[in-house]
Design a protein around this motif. Structure first.
Motif, PDB file in Angstrom:
ATOM      1  N   ILE A   1     -75.586 -63.301 -44.350  1.00 63.96           N
ATOM      2  CA  ILE A   1     -74.953 -62.233 -43.544  1.00 63.96           C
ATOM      3  C   ILE A   1     -74.891 -62.648 -42.068  1.00 63.96           C
TER       4      ILE A   1
ATOM      5  N   LYS B   1     -74.772 -65.681 -41.126  1.00 59.78           N
ATOM      6  CA  LYS B   1     -73.796 -66.785 -41.116  1.00 59.78           C
ATOM      7  C   LYS B   1     -72.373 -66.224 -41.043  1.00 59.78           C
ATOM      8  N   ARG B   2     -72.142 -65.138 -41.790  1.00 58.50           N
ATOM      9  CA  ARG B   2     -70.814 -64.525 -41.774  1.00 58.50           C
ATOM     10  C   ARG B   2     -70.494 -63.991 -40.378  1.00 58.50           C
ATOM     11  N   PHE B   3     -71.511 -63.379 -39.738  1.00 59.86           N
ATOM     12  CA  PHE B   3     -71.296 -62.868 -38.384  1.00 59.86           C
ATOM     13  C   PHE B   3     -71.027 -64.015 -37.411  1.00 59.86           C
ATOM     14  N   ALA B   4     -71.639 -65.166 -37.709  1.00 60.21           N
ATOM     15  CA  ALA B   4     -71.454 -66.324 -36.822  1.00 60.21           C
ATOM     16  C   ALA B   4     -70.004 -66.801 -36.805  1.00 60.21           C
ATOM     17  N   CYS B   5     -69.239 -66.440 -37.807  1.00 59.56           N
ATOM     18  CA  CYS B   5     -67.820 -66.833 -37.853  1.00 59.56           C
ATOM     19  C   CYS B   5     -66.947 -65.888 -37.036  1.00 59.56           C
ATOM     20  N   THR B   6     -67.542 -64.831 -36.518  1.00 58.47           N
ATOM     21  CA  THR B   6     -66.771 -63.876 -35.714  1.00 58.47           C
ATOM     22  C   THR B   6     -67.167 -64.058 -34.244  1.00 58.47           C
ATOM     23  N   PRO B   7     -66.431 -63.441 -33.341  1.00 54.13           N
ATOM     24  CA  PRO B   7     -66.772 -63.648 -31.922  1.00 54.13           C
ATOM     25  C   PRO B   7     -68.006 -62.877 -31.445  1.00 54.13           C
ATOM     26  N   ILE B   8     -68.696 -62.168 -32.307  1.00 54.15           N
ATOM     27  CA  ILE B   8     -69.851 -61.385 -31.843  1.00 54.15           C
ATOM     28  C   ILE B   8     -70.936 -62.308 -31.284  1.00 54.15           C
ATOM     29  N   LYS B   9     -71.525 -61.880 -30.179  1.00 56.79           N
ATOM     30  CA  LYS B   9     -72.558 -62.689 -29.512  1.00 56.79           C
ATOM     31  C   LYS B   9     -73.902 -62.528 -30.221  1.00 56.79           C
TER      32      LYS B   9
ATOM     33  N   GLU C   1     -75.540 -72.704 -35.718  1.00 55.17           N
ATOM     34  CA  GLU C   1     -75.663 -71.968 -34.481  1.00 55.17           C
ATOM     35  C   GLU C   1     -74.458 -71.074 -34.283  1.00 55.17           C
ATOM     36  N   ILE C   2     -74.710 -69.950 -33.658  1.00 52.19           N
ATOM     37  CA  ILE C   2     -73.570 -69.136 -33.249  1.00 52.19           C
ATOM     38  C   ILE C   2     -73.093 -69.702 -31.915  1.00 52.19           C
ATOM     39  N   ALA C   3     -71.822 -69.978 -31.811  1.00 51.76           N
ATOM     40  CA  ALA C   3     -71.309 -70.601 -30.574  1.00 51.76           C
ATOM     41  C   ALA C   3     -71.425 -69.645 -29.414  1.00 51.76           C
TER      42      ALA C   3
END
Lengths: 306, 393
Positions: B226, B228-236, B391-393
């Motif tokens: 979950i 990981k899925r959020f990491a594909c979106t622009p959310i910080k 990592e989340i960018a």
């Protein structure tokens, strides 16, 4: 004139024991369906996750929407939609609430009802996601990937584990996306899916790209091959006898014998008279055109399903 | 739309039966059980049942004893229970059966020769010594293995000792009067077990939410992809963490409010929990529990692993942290754990700030140790936390 939406150059991702992505390069044109085809462990998902920004590459360049990026920026993420291989959401949320959540992550989003309609979940909008079937969950995942009206959609094995009907539903959605001019980056290990949906198929194995072409281009490279298939009692068969004919290497799959040949008429005549002479029953005899499975076999020496 | 993630996490939690039970209901149940058990064990609302068997007949000694029993089995306020209730029995055999079956707590037996011996003491004690055999004796029978029975017996012995003193004084035997006065040490208000447990259960509720619930959920989110899925979106990343923390803080506030209302309505707790220093300890408890949760979410790979680790850590932490009983006088074998356990300081600090019980520790340590724990846990978590190996960018 076609426009490249994504270019990947010399991408590498090595783990201590395996080269997951080993110096691969490819590009994707806008409005096409690009498929990474390969067996499990070929490096498809790792490649996809590097491009999506989940994993970092060891080396390589990614040019996304004309801009070179070390990793996908938030700006680029506004333009892409992603459906991961495993589909899980925050527990106990309803379908509509999941879409509302994902919509909140983006600057612009499609109306929720439009997305629900697109993935045909109108009757399930107020159901909890965990109560849905595998195919319905997958449609929720694809809906989430489409919520921001993305220019490019990444679908990582969207039909794995689904029944044939659910799989065809997903294919319908992908064809619809293609019809809307969206660029779709698909990964799959189903050759039928790749062949049916793709404009370009990139075949991967052991982290390397072994061929990129259109589905028909791949098949053409096999020449004028046809495949004669039949089931028989294998104990009565002498494969060497068959290989002596004008054929490619004869293959056994279960109780099925597969004879690839460019001389279909001659081989068929020989086969029938040979069976008569040997008093063999040839069951389920069929002739088929080559497919991507045969392409993979000719490139790697093994079947995709192995 | 900005708070949609927070809202979703909150909705998700509220729809989870386990969360509702463990975070909102369990503290009420535990509070009730603890208050009922401990208030009864320590004299509050105590009511011993006693059978009196008198073989002595009429006489001065037995009259005095019966007068004492009458005094201790009646109250000024008819709504209050007396300390002892006298249960009528036909004979000793019946009393013994009732004692064994736990219908009564103690038997007091006045022997046949009691009045005789009593009179001898009264009349002859000044002119001759009384042999041991001739001393007036009252027999108190109890079941030592039963706490209530033993307590009833001990209290009865004390009462009879008081009767002896009183009798000695009346016989002009020189025994100096002992003046007993009571003074509250380390307490600025009347001790009430409900207040004592309110502080403990409150901290337990916070840790159930911040430590267990958040820690296990974070592990689940990572394990299930979950995050990981959020990491594909622009959310910080910061928004993701703050929404997670905020939703758990709301659960803590809900847990606190429900427990407080319940404790106020049914157990008449004081408002001492709202003293400024108590509020500070509440805030530190919340922050520390969330730090433990983030730490748990960082070190655990699977939700089951997180659940196991949380229980291994939290079980001794709550029992050896003074949430339910005093821990500073425990045996040296476990005392080291009491002193390194941050909950010890929070519980002690909360009770001291509520005026219930002073901690045998310097006051600054009650703040300092939990804050140090928070800092260390967060530092470790920042170092080892993984969203998905990516990592989340």
């Amino acid at each position: 004139m076609s426009k490249k939406i994504l270019e990947v150059k010399n991408l590498k991702k090595y783990y201590p024991t395996v080269k997951a992505v080993d110096d691969i390069s490819f590009s994707i044109e806008k409005g096409t369906v690009f498929t990474l085809l390969g067996p499990n462990g070929a490096g498809k998902t790792t490649t996809l996750e590097i491009i999506e920004g989940i994993k970092k590459a060891d080396e390589g360049r990614i040019v996304f929407f004309g801009e070179e990026l070390k990793q996908v920026s938030d700006e680029a993420k506004q333009k892409i939609g992603v459906s991961l291989q495993s589909t899980n959401f925050i527990p106990h949320l309803k379908v509509k609430e999941v879409f509302e959540l994902f919509a909140s992550f983006f600057k612009k989003s499609l109306p929720i009802e439009e997305v629900i309609g697109f993935v045909s979940l109108e009757e399930k909008r107020n159901d909890l996601v965990e109560k849905l079937s595998g195919g319905q969950k997958q449609r929720v995942a694809i809906g989430c990937a489409l919520i921001n009206d993305p220019e490019m959609v990444f679908l990582d094995e969207p039909t794995t584990g689904l029944d044939p009907q659910a799989r065809r539903n997903i294919w319908g959605i992908i064809e619809h996306l293609k019809g809307q001019g969206k660029t779709v980056f698909l990964t799959t290990h189903y050759m039928e899916e790749a062949q049916k949906l793709s404009d370009m198929v990139c075949i991967m194995d052991y982290g390397k790209i072994i061929a990129i072409d259109t589905p028909s281009g791949h098949i053409k490279k096999l020449g004028e091959l046809n495949y004669v298939e039949f089931a028989a009692d294998l104990e009565q068969l002498d494969i060497d006898e068959l290989n002596a004919w004008d054929v490619e290497e004869v293959e056994i799959e279960g109780d099925k014998v597969i004879i690839p040949t460019k001389s279909l008429h001659i081989v068929l005549e020989k086969l029938l008279s040979w069976a008569k002479r040997k008093e063999l029953d040839l069951n389920d005899i069929s002739i088929r055109q080559p497919n991507l499975e045969d392409v993979f076999l000719s490139l790697t020496g093994r079947r995709l399903r192995d | 739309m900005r708070n949609q993630l927070f809202k979703s996490l909150l909705i998700s939690g509220l729809r989870e039966k386990e969360t509702i039970f463990w975070i909102l209901l369990f503290p009420l149940i535990l509070f009730t059980i603890m208050v009922l058990i401990f208030s009864n064990m320590t004299g509050e609302d105590l009511n011993f049942k006693m059978a009196v068997i008198d073989h002595s007949g009429d006489g001065m000694g037995s009259t005095i004893i019966h007068q004492v029993f009458e005094d201790i089995s009646t109250t000024e306020n008819p709504e209050d229970d007396p300390l002892y209730s006298i249960i009528d029995v036909k004979n000793k055999d019946q009393a013994l059966v009732l004692l064994k079956e736990q219908h009564i707590d103690v038997i007091v037996e006045i022997p046949e020769n009691f009045n005789q011996n009593f009179n001898k003491v009264v009349f002859f004690s000044k002119i001759s010594s009384i042999s041991t055999d001739n001393k007036p004796t009252i027999i108190v029978e109890s079941v030592p293995m039963r706490n209530l029975s033993k307590l009833a017996s001990d209290v009865m012995k004390q009462i009879l000792a008081e009767v002896n003193l009183e009798a000695a004084k009346r016989m002009n035997i020189s025994i100096p009067d002992a003046t007993i006065s009571t003074e509250m040490v380390g307490q600025t208000q009347d001790f009430n077990y409900a207040d004592y447990f309110l502080a403990g259960i409150l901290i337990m509720g916070f840790f159930s939410t911040g430590f267990l619930n958040m820690g296990i959920n974070m592990t689940y989110f990572r394990r299930k992809g979950i995050f990981k899925r959020f990491a594909c979106t622009p959310i910080k990343k910061s928004k993701l963490i703050s929404a997670t923390i905020l939703s758990n803080l709301v659960f803590m506030v809900m847990s606190f409010v429900i427990l407080l209302i319940y404790a106020k309505l049914f157990y008449h707790v004081t408002w001492a929990i709202f003293y400024p220093e108590s509020i500070l300890f509440i805030l530190i408890s919340a922050i520390l529990s969330l730090s433990f949760g983030i730490f748990l979410g960082s070190v655990s790979k699977t939700p089951n692993g997180a659940s196991g680790l949380a229980n291994i850590l939290f079980f001794p932490m709550q029992f050896l942290g003074g949430l339910y009983f005093p821990v500073f006088d425990l045996s040296p074998a476990v005392r080291w754990f009491v002193y390194i356990n941050p909950i010890t300081y929070l519980a002690a600090g909360m009770r001291q700030s509520m005026g219930l019980m002073d901690a045998p520790l310097p006051y600054y340590t009650l703040f300092l140790i939990p804050i140090l724990w928070t800092a260390v846990l967060l530092l470790i978590s920042v170092k080892i936390f993984k969203w998905d190996g990516g990592e989340i960018a």
